[in-house]
Design a protein around this motif. Structure first.
Motif, mmCIF file in Angstrom:
data_model
loop_
_atom_site.group_PDB
_atom_site.id
_atom_site.type_symbol
_atom_site.label_atom_id
_atom_site.label_comp_id
_atom_site.label_asym_id
_atom_site.label_seq_id
_atom_site.Cartn_x
_atom_site.Cartn_y
_atom_site.Cartn_z
ATOM 1 N N ALA A 158 -0.805 -2.843 -7.750
ATOM 2 C CA ALA A 158 -2.380 -3.099 -7.840
ATOM 3 C C ALA A 158 -2.855 -4.678 -7.550
ATOM 4 O O ALA A 158 -3.552 -4.723 -6.741
ATOM 5 C CB ALA A 158 -3.189 -2.266 -8.331
ATOM 6 N N LYS A 159 -1.532 -5.134 -8.831
ATOM 7 C CA LYS A 159 -2.597 -5.909 -8.504
ATOM 8 C C LYS A 159 -2.151 -7.421 -7.135
ATOM 9 O O LYS A 159 -2.223 -8.268 -6.607
ATOM 10 C CB LYS A 159 -1.419 -6.653 -9.203
ATOM 11 N N ASP A 160 -0.903 -7.000 -6.647
ATOM 12 C CA ASP A 160 -0.537 -7.022 -5.046
ATOM 13 C C ASP A 160 -0.996 -7.289 -3.989
ATOM 14 O O ASP A 160 -1.129 -7.587 -3.255
ATOM 15 C CB ASP A 160 0.722 -7.084 -4.835
ATOM 16 N N ILE A 161 -2.519 -6.643 -4.216
ATOM 17 C CA ILE A 161 -2.976 -6.083 -3.475
ATOM 18 C C ILE A 161 -4.557 -6.451 -2.989
ATOM 19 O O ILE A 161 -5.489 -6.109 -4.001
ATOM 20 C CB ILE A 161 -3.129 -4.218 -2.883
ATOM 21 N N PRO A 162 -5.231 -6.986 -1.538
ATOM 22 C CA PRO A 162 -6.588 -7.837 -1.975
ATOM 23 C C PRO A 162 -7.648 -6.557 -2.321
ATOM 24 O O PRO A 162 -7.218 -5.110 -2.245
ATOM 25 C CB PRO A 162 -6.307 -8.106 -0.178
ATOM 26 N N GLY A 163 -8.434 -6.753 -3.560
ATOM 27 C CA GLY A 163 -9.713 -5.816 -3.528
ATOM 28 C C GLY A 163 -10.448 -5.380 -2.542
ATOM 29 O O GLY A 163 -9.715 -4.149 -2.718
ATOM 30 N N LEU A 172 0.590 -0.818 -0.019
ATOM 31 C CA LEU A 172 0.124 -0.073 -0.406
ATOM 32 C C LEU A 172 1.481 1.634 0.204
ATOM 33 O O LEU A 172 0.677 2.177 -0.508
ATOM 34 C CB LEU A 172 -0.581 -0.823 1.187
ATOM 35 N N LEU A 173 2.192 1.285 0.978
ATOM 36 C CA LEU A 173 2.697 2.258 1.254
ATOM 37 C C LEU A 173 3.395 2.563 -0.806
ATOM 38 O O LEU A 173 3.908 3.920 -0.848
ATOM 39 C CB LEU A 173 3.846 1.767 1.560
#
Length: 247
Positions: free
Chosen positions: A175-180, A11-12
């Motif tokens: 963004a693909k690495d972050i859960p929806g 997120l950072l």
């Protein structure tokens, strides 16, 4: 909400990229060339209006000069006819001769006055012509300057747009690495809090609102599971724990 620590750290990375995109958008909106283009376009509009007014004045003076010259020609022609009558000897009456001579003198004075009017109009026309020439020259200079500024603006915008493209691609990868669910919360908070939806906890302070976390809340954060998503109690942004959080 739960999310893997690595996802929270991402997120950072996402926030940094989003902040970069925001800065680029602000930079694009506030390019000095934009204001300069607007100023020069406004000046060109003023110059075009001034040129039309000056050219109209020249046209009006042309018509005025033509009318004054016609008046001179009419008076001159009448004076010549009277002079021919006088010279021909056809007028024999002393009274008629005196009247004819008086009329010729009056016509000569009238002709002189009208010729002065013509000269005055010609002077005004020369001044109007000079204004048109000067305004056209200034317009040409402004057009050259505007073209140069537009070229600089376009180059600056292209540079920014290229950087936006690169940054946007990098953002999509992160963004693909972050859960929806976590990503959705982040996007929502980012919209609410000036573009910043997540911030690191650094040495006991939230870097979103830059306020120190009180001891009670720090203890709560310290004891929370690693996968628990923490929110700052002050600004409500997502608070991401890092090795430098001071826990």
């Amino acid at each position: 909400m739960k999310a893997a620590p690595q996802a929270q750290l991402r997120l950072l990375d996402l926030q940094e990229l989003d902040s970069t995109l925001d800065r680029l958008a602000h930079r694009r909106r506030t390019l000095p060339e934009l204001a300069e283009v607007e100023r020069l376009e406004g000046r060109l509009t003023e110059l075009r209006d001034a040129i039309v007014a000056a050219e109209t004045e020249v046209g009006d003076l042309d018509r005025e000069q033509k009318k004054a010259e016609q008046d001179v020609d009419q008076v001159r022609a009448r004076a010549e006819r009277d002079q021919q009558r006088l010279d021909s000897g056809q007028v024999t009456s002393a009274k008629d001769l005196s009247g004819l001579q008086a009329e010729i003198a009056s016509l000569q004075r009238r002709q002189s006055d009208l010729e002065e009017v013509v000269l005055e109009i010609m002077e005004r026309r020369e001044e109007a012509d000079a204004r048109v020439t000067a305004l056209r020259a200034e317009r040409s200079e402004a057009e050259v300057e505007l073209a140069a500024v537009v070229q600089r603006r376009d180059a600056a915008q292209k540079e920014i747009d290229d950087e936006v493209g690169t940054t946007t691609a990098a953002r999509a990868a992160v963004a693909k690495d972050i859960p929806g669910e976590l990503l959705g919360l982040y996007e929502k908070l980012r919209g609410q809090f000036g573009g910043v939806g997540a911030a690191p906890l650094y040495r006991g302070a939230c870097q979103g609102c830059h306020l120190a976390i009180n001891t009670v809340d720090l203890n709560r954060i310290r004891e929370a599971p690693e996968d628990e998503v923490i929110r700052c109690e002050e600004c409500r942004r997502i608070l991401v724990r890092t090795p430098e959080s001071g826990l």
